[in-house]
Design a protein around this motif. Sequence first.
Motif, short mmCIF file in Angstrom:
data_model
loop_
_atom_site.label_atom_id
_atom_site.label_comp_id
_atom_site.label_asym_id
_atom_site.label_seq_id
_atom_site.Cartn_x
_atom_site.Cartn_y
_atom_site.Cartn_z
N VAL A 298 0.84 -1.21 0.00
CA VAL A 298 0.00 0.00 0.00
C VAL A 298 0.87 1.26 0.00
N GLU B 210 -6.98 6.43 8.22
CA GLU B 210 -7.83 5.36 7.66
C GLU B 210 -7.94 4.15 8.58
N THR C 273 -6.80 -0.85 9.27
CA THR C 273 -7.32 -1.58 8.10
C THR C 273 -6.90 -0.89 6.79
N GLY C 274 -6.60 0.42 6.87
CA GLY C 274 -6.15 1.14 5.68
C GLY C 274 -4.85 0.59 5.14
N TRP D 192 -4.13 -2.44 5.07
CA TRP D 192 -4.44 -3.70 4.36
C TRP D 192 -5.48 -3.46 3.25
N LYS D 193 -5.60 -2.19 2.84
CA LYS D 193 -6.53 -1.86 1.76
C LYS D 193 -6.10 -2.56 0.47
N VAL E 226 -5.86 0.52 -4.47
CA VAL E 226 -4.93 0.81 -3.37
C VAL E 226 -4.57 2.29 -3.33
N PRO F 266 -10.07 7.51 0.35
CA PRO F 266 -11.28 6.90 0.92
C PRO F 266 -12.54 7.41 0.24
N SER G 39 -16.03 -0.51 -3.73
CA SER G 39 -15.47 -1.85 -3.59
C SER G 39 -14.54 -2.14 -4.76
#
Length: 306
Positions: free
Chosen positions: A135, A167, A170-171, A173-174, A240, A244, A249
Amino acid sequence: MVGLTTSDVHPTMGVKIFSAGVGACLADVITFPLDTAKVRLQVQGECQTSSAIRYKGVLGTITTLAKTEGPMKLYSGLPAGLQRQVSFASLRIGLYDTVQEFFAAGKETTSLGSKISAGLTTGGVAVFIGQPTEVVKVRLQAQSHLHGLKPRYTGTYNAYRIIATTEGLTGLWKGTTPNLMRNVIINCTELVTYDLMKDALVKNKLLADDVPCHLVSALIAGFCTTLLSSPVDVVKTRFVNSPPGQYKSVPSCAMTMFTKEGPTAFFKGFVPSFLRLASWNVIMFVCFEQLKRELMKSRQTVDCAT
């Protein structure tokens, strides 16, 4: 990998992981400008602005980047790239033989199914461990300071911190889903094709198990891998790199690309992607094989001396 001569000592798992990590880092340093060019071409067309620079071709992209943003921009994100290779490539490549032997369950010959299963397993595990580095690497490669745009991040560790604070964890692991799909395809195609080609060349006595054999096998593996992974790779890069809320999705990202830019958008950056992956494969696999061999020779010499 298969095809080692009987005179070679079977490398330990630690030697394989270390050799894969060193080979991958060396390959990344040499081919990183091609990877940056690939990322810029893949995100091109995402934001339609009249002042945006249009990149044309591999050399055109590299030249334009060097002229407009400086030569060092070609290596933006390299620290994250090296961190990625240490945490990612060392595992997916270094553990491949060991996992393959596990799936073979003691059989003398390893089936294609065992090779694919090993590629799926090591690729999947490595993605989850190395995703934060992916990322950060992509975002640093994609960001530009031209046209008054303020860079989102000032450096590698600044990027980790800002992504985590704005973010959430979890950002970092986007884009794991498209990256998992991409790397499962890459790992299976790259390692299995290399393994099969090397085995075929050695068994049919077309080439000895040495540098020329490793080079040819790596080139063929690079082309097959690029062809199959390109669509998922482009979607992964776009998703990636997106701020946001831009895409709901991964399927939404893919559909937006298809409706706005057409099916050819999924193959943006194909040439630099192939050049990068093919050259990366050659450097990494040749270093990997030679380093394994030299480390085991050194170990054998030490054992004999003691």
